[in-house]
Design an enzyme around this catalytic site. Structure first.
Site, PDB file in Angstrom:
ATOM      1  N   ASP A  87     -31.495  51.676  49.874  1.00 34.29           N
ATOM      2  CA  ASP A  87     -30.544  50.620  50.234  1.00 34.29           C
ATOM      3  C   ASP A  87     -30.212  50.583  51.718  1.00 34.29           C
ATOM      4  O   ASP A  87     -30.373  51.556  52.436  1.00 34.29           O
ATOM      5  CB  ASP A  87     -29.235  50.807  49.465  1.00 34.29           C
ATOM      6  CG  ASP A  87     -28.408  51.954  50.040  1.00 34.29           C
ATOM      7  OD1 ASP A  87     -28.925  53.080  50.126  1.00 34.29           O
ATOM      8  OD2 ASP A  87     -27.251  51.712  50.432  1.00 34.29           O
ATOM      9  N   PHE A 104     -35.736  53.269  59.837  1.00 32.70           N
ATOM     10  CA  PHE A 104     -34.928  52.983  58.658  1.00 32.70           C
ATOM     11  C   PHE A 104     -35.699  52.075  57.708  1.00 32.70           C
ATOM     12  O   PHE A 104     -36.240  51.050  58.111  1.00 32.70           O
ATOM     13  CB  PHE A 104     -33.597  52.344  59.050  1.00 32.70           C
ATOM     14  CG  PHE A 104     -32.647  52.300  57.897  1.00 32.70           C
ATOM     15  CD1 PHE A 104     -31.900  53.423  57.553  1.00 32.70           C
ATOM     16  CD2 PHE A 104     -32.531  51.155  57.111  1.00 32.70           C
ATOM     17  CE1 PHE A 104     -31.058  53.411  56.456  1.00 32.70           C
ATOM     18  CE2 PHE A 104     -31.681  51.137  56.008  1.00 32.70           C
ATOM     19  CZ  PHE A 104     -30.945  52.258  55.691  1.00 32.70           C
ATOM     20  N   ASP A 116     -34.766  62.876  54.758  1.00 30.52           N
ATOM     21  CA  ASP A 116     -34.579  62.506  56.161  1.00 30.52           C
ATOM     22  C   ASP A 116     -34.361  63.793  56.963  1.00 30.52           C
ATOM     23  O   ASP A 116     -35.311  64.453  57.351  1.00 30.52           O
ATOM     24  CB  ASP A 116     -33.378  61.545  56.207  1.00 30.52           C
ATOM     25  CG  ASP A 116     -33.190  60.893  57.554  1.00 30.52           C
ATOM     26  OD1 ASP A 116     -34.174  60.672  58.257  1.00 30.52           O
ATOM     27  OD2 ASP A 116     -32.037  60.588  57.922  1.00 30.52           O
ATOM     28  N   GLU A 174     -36.570  62.705  44.500  1.00 29.56           N
ATOM     29  CA  GLU A 174     -35.794  62.087  45.586  1.00 29.56           C
ATOM     30  C   GLU A 174     -36.474  60.816  46.069  1.00 29.56           C
ATOM     31  O   GLU A 174     -37.698  60.704  45.993  1.00 29.56           O
ATOM     32  CB  GLU A 174     -35.724  63.057  46.780  1.00 29.56           C
ATOM     33  CG  GLU A 174     -34.533  63.991  46.770  1.00 29.56           C
ATOM     34  CD  GLU A 174     -33.274  63.344  47.346  1.00 29.56           C
ATOM     35  OE1 GLU A 174     -33.173  62.098  47.347  1.00 29.56           O
ATOM     36  OE2 GLU A 174     -32.396  64.106  47.775  1.00 29.56           O
TER      37      GLU A 174
HETATM   38  P1  IMP Z   1     -30.829  63.698  54.448  1.00 34.15           P
HETATM   39  O1  IMP Z   1     -29.759  64.557  53.841  1.00 34.15           O
HETATM   40  O2  IMP Z   1     -30.624  63.517  55.940  1.00 34.15           O
HETATM   41  O3  IMP Z   1     -32.236  64.173  54.161  1.00 34.15           O
HETATM   42  O4  IMP Z   1     -30.637  62.238  53.885  1.00 34.15           O
HETATM   43  C1  IMP Z   1     -31.107  61.860  52.653  1.00 34.15           C
HETATM   44  C2  IMP Z   1     -30.460  60.597  52.166  1.00 34.15           C
HETATM   45  O5  IMP Z   1     -30.156  59.684  53.242  1.00 34.15           O
HETATM   46  C3  IMP Z   1     -31.390  59.855  51.251  1.00 34.15           C
HETATM   47  O6  IMP Z   1     -31.289  60.302  49.905  1.00 34.15           O
HETATM   48  C4  IMP Z   1     -30.968  58.411  51.446  1.00 34.15           C
HETATM   49  O7  IMP Z   1     -29.901  58.110  50.587  1.00 34.15           O
HETATM   50  C5  IMP Z   1     -30.473  58.355  52.871  1.00 34.15           C
HETATM   51  N1  IMP Z   1     -31.501  57.829  53.790  1.00 34.15           N
HETATM   52  C6  IMP Z   1     -32.158  58.515  54.762  1.00 34.15           C
HETATM   53  N2  IMP Z   1     -33.017  57.728  55.407  1.00 34.15           N
HETATM   54  C7  IMP Z   1     -32.948  56.501  54.836  1.00 34.15           C
HETATM   55  C8  IMP Z   1     -33.632  55.234  55.073  1.00 34.15           C
HETATM   56  O8  IMP Z   1     -34.500  55.077  55.945  1.00 34.15           O
HETATM   57  N3  IMP Z   1     -33.281  54.223  54.235  1.00 34.15           N
HETATM   58  C9  IMP Z   1     -32.343  54.325  53.259  1.00 34.15           C
HETATM   59  N4  IMP Z   1     -31.692  55.482  53.006  1.00 34.15           N
HETATM   60  C10 IMP Z   1     -31.985  56.559  53.788  1.00 34.15           C
END
Ligand code: IMP
Length: 180
Positions: free
Chosen positions: A163, A156, A106, A102
Site C-alpha cells: 500500500d 517505493f 526493507d 512477507e
Molecule cells: P522494514 O521493517 O524496514 O523491513 O519494513 C517492512 C515494512 O515496511 C513492510 O512490511 C511494508 O509494510 C513497509 N514497506 C517497506 N517498503 C515498502 C514499499 O516500497 N512499499 C510499501 N510498503 C513498504
C-alpha cells in the site's frame, strides 16, 4: 509507459502480474522440494502479504497449515522508545517448521523482531519467504531469508498487497513511484 496515480503520487508499471505469478510458481517448487515429508506452518504478516500468501499457497503440494499475524507498533516506555507487539501469533509453534511470509523486506527491522519472538517459542526450523527484498536498504543480517521473489532497487512500490497510505493493495500488478 503505463502510469497510474495513487492518492497524490504517480507510479509506473514495474512487475506485471504474470511475471509475479511465474516467479511464485518457482518459489513453490523450491519449497515443495525442501519440505518434502514435512508439514510447514506458513505465517503471513498482515496486511501486505495476503495476496502473495494466497498465490504461493496454491503452488504448495506438501501438507501445510496457514496462519496470519500482524505487527502493531506503538510508542512505548522502553528505552528504545518504540515497542512492537505481535498480534495473533499461533500458539502451536513449538517443534514446527515455520515459513514466515512477507510482502517486502526493507530495512529488515520488522522481520528481525518477528524472528526473535518466534524463535523464543522453539520452532523446529524457521525460514522466510518475501515477495520483494530491497538489498540496498537492508540494515540487519537475516540468515533465514530463503525464498525471495524479486530483489528490487531502493524505490517505493505499491500494488499486489502493498500500500501507499493504505491505498493500492488491490492493484494486480506492482508499480514503482516515479521521480517527482
Ligand atoms: P522494514 O521493517 O524496514 O523491513 O519494513 C517492512 C515494512 O515496511 C513492510 O512490511 C511494508 O509494510 C513497509 N514497506 C517497506 N517498503 C515498502 C514499499 O516500497 N512499499 C510499501 N510498503 C513498504
Amino acid at each position: 509507459m503505463h502510469k497510474i496515480k495513487v492518492e497524490d503520487r504517480e507510479f509506473e508499471i514495474f512487475l506485471e502480474n504474470e511475471t509475479i505469478n511465474k516467479r511464485i510458481r518457482l518459489l513453490g517448487i523450491q519449497i515443495n522440494v525442501d519440505y518434502e515429508q514435512k508439514c510447514p506452518l506458513f505465517i503471513g504478516v498482515l496486511n501486505g502479504s495476503f495476496l502473495f500468501m494466497a498465490d504461493l499457497i496454491k503452488e504448495i503440494d506438501v501438507p501445510c497449515e496457514v496462519a496470519f499475524m500482524r505487527v502493531a507498533s506503538y510508542e512505548g516506555t522502553s528505552s528504545s522508545g518504540k515497542v512492537k507487539e505481535l498480534i495473533g501469533l499461533p500458539d502451536d509453534i513449538e517443534g514446527r517448521d515455520i515459513i514466515i511470509v512477507e510482502d517486502i523486506v526493507d530495512t529488515g527491522l520488522t522481520l528481525t523482531h518477528i524472528l526473535k519472538t518466534i524463535k523464543e517459542k522453539n520452532p523446529s526450523s524457521i525460514k522466510v519467504s518475501s515477495l520483494l527484498l530491497k538489498p540496498a536498504a537492508l540494515k540487519y543480517e537475516i540468515e533465514e531469508l530463503e525464498y525471495i521473489g524479486f530483489e528490487i532497487p531502493n524505490e517505493f512500490v505499491v500494488g499486489y498487497g502493498l500500500d501507499y497510505n493504505g491505498l493500492g493493495r488491490n492493484l494486480t500488478d506492482i508499480y514503482r513511484a516515479t521521480e517527482s
